[in-house]
Scaffold this active site. Structure first.
Site, PDB file in Angstrom:
ATOM      1  N   ASP A   1       4.758 120.691 113.000  1.00  0.00           N
ATOM      2  CA  ASP A   1       5.329 119.952 114.128  1.00  0.00           C
ATOM      3  C   ASP A   1       5.717 118.585 113.600  1.00  0.00           C
ATOM      4  O   ASP A   1       5.130 118.103 112.628  1.00  0.00           O
ATOM      5  CB  ASP A   1       4.309 119.789 115.266  1.00  0.00           C
ATOM      6  CG  ASP A   1       3.317 118.663 114.968  1.00  0.00           C
ATOM      7  OD1 ASP A   1       3.539 117.539 115.459  1.00  0.00           O
ATOM      8  OD2 ASP A   1       2.339 118.892 114.231  1.00  0.00           O
TER       9      ASP A   1
ATOM     10  N   ASP B   1      -2.409 118.940 120.656  1.00  0.00           N
ATOM     11  CA  ASP B   1      -3.222 118.111 119.768  1.00  0.00           C
ATOM     12  C   ASP B   1      -4.358 117.536 120.617  1.00  0.00           C
ATOM     13  O   ASP B   1      -4.134 117.077 121.727  1.00  0.00           O
ATOM     14  CB  ASP B   1      -2.346 116.999 119.180  1.00  0.00           C
ATOM     15  CG  ASP B   1      -3.123 116.054 118.288  1.00  0.00           C
ATOM     16  OD1 ASP B   1      -4.311 116.314 118.043  1.00  0.00           O
ATOM     17  OD2 ASP B   1      -2.542 115.057 117.840  1.00  0.00           O
TER      18      ASP B   1
END
Length: 345
Positions: A240, A61
């Site tokens: 996720d 991320d």
């Protein structure tokens, strides 16, 4: 994807991630890895894969979620975001270009564009301005990514992120823009941040009607087992979430028959496996009574067993979903599974 924010999926060794949980890919976080251990150390190690001894894919991320989660510690401008470190208060400035550079240093296989994850609720005007800035940042990410090269001996892939809060027209506009960038995969961000599940499903469905079907679609930060099955039915391919490990550390276990709070006294003399249907040896070998005892005694092993168990269940669930999609029986299977996996035992 099990979440390994700072180079570790909490309480779990990489060997167990591969052999018991059978994870194909894990997630790391650009902001956290940049602060600790730092890109210099990661580069000297040969990248995050070698640093943590993980020879399968990693996704990072970009730090965009921290624009949301560290709202008291950051300032957003067109150029980028100034953060105050949650560790020592030091000041750091992230631009879209710098986010690409850090992810080059980390060496993730899939890297995310730098974006702003809007809070819920937020006004239409805020969501619109934020989305438009995220799009401008994306152009900068793509340009910088295309004009730089990997530091290690493998290719990296950039995923852009759809934003727009819970406003249907903004989500459509964002999805169209993201699709036009013609990257190898696309992500949907800004959901699972407090909005009702119905809103999340509605936005996901709307965006999936627009994003190309021949490229993976990644719904960021989602979610419960039921959320995952519902969103697979809408067209999502990748997920996720910290829930399986975070809840495991608090004694909440997901099983093929329902949800267990292993701290409850009702399990103290139940000498049966956590889940006899689990693919993980840990879940078949250890009993409910024993794991409850570990939690009551505050032994770290309890959190470890529970975390392996929950992640194994999540990976089993998506493998079953894939199998039923290929067999053409997904909808019937999903409708039967959701009541089972959401009930409290």
């Amino acid at each position: 994807m099990p979440v390994g924010t700072i180079g570790t999926v909490k309480t779990i060794q990489q060997r167990d991630l591969k052999e018991q949980i059978q994870a194909q890919i894990i997630l790391g976080n650009t902001y956290h890895l940049y602060l600790k251990p730092g890109t210099g150390i990661l580069e000297n190690a040969g990248g995050l894969h070698k640093f943590i001894n993980w020879d399968r894919p990693i996704l990072t991320d970009s730090g965009g979620f921290q624009v949301y989660s560290l709202s008291q510690r950051r300032k957003i401008t067109e150029k980028g975001v100034t953060f105050r470190s949650h560790i020592d208060g030091s000041k750091h400035f992230f631009t879209p270009e710098f986010a690409m550079d850090i992810q080059r240093s980390i060496g993730a296989d899939i890297i995310m564009a730098f974006d702003e994850c809007t809070p819920y609720p937020c006004t239409y005007e805020y969501a619109r301005k934020s989305m438009e800035m995220t799009h401008r940042w994306l152009k900068r990410c793509v340009n910088h990514f295309n004009n730089s090269t990997p530091l290690y001996d493998y290719k990296q892939t950039l995923f852009p992120i759809v934003q727009g809060s819970v406003y249907k027209d903004l989500r459509a506009k964002s999805a169209e823009f993201i699709a036009s960038m013609e990257q190898e995969g696309n992500a949907i961000g800004g959901l699972s941040v407090g909005e009702p599940a119905e809103e999340m499903y509605a936005m996901t469905d709307h965006v999936c009607q627009i994003l190309p079907k021949d490229k993976p679609r990644y719904l960021m930060g989602v979610g419960t087992p039921a959320n995952i099955l519902e969103c697979i039915s809408l067209g999502i391919d990748m997920f996720d979430c910290v829930l399986p490990t975070r809840n495991a550390r608090h004694g909440l276990l997901y099983t093929s028959e329902g949800i267990i709070n292993i701290k409850n006294a009702k399990w103290k003399d139940v000498h049966e496996p956590l889940d006899p249907n689990s693919t993980a040896a840990t879940s078949r070998e250890h009993t409910k009574a024993y794991v409850r005892h570990l939690f009551a005694a505050k032994e770290i092993l309890g959190a470890q067993i529970a975390s392996i168990h929950n992640l194994s269940f999540y990976l089993w669930l998506v493998k079953e979903a894939r199998k039923h999609i290929l067999e053409g029986t997904f909808s019937v299977w999903k409708d039967a599974m959701i009541p089972k996996i959401t009930r409290r035992l």
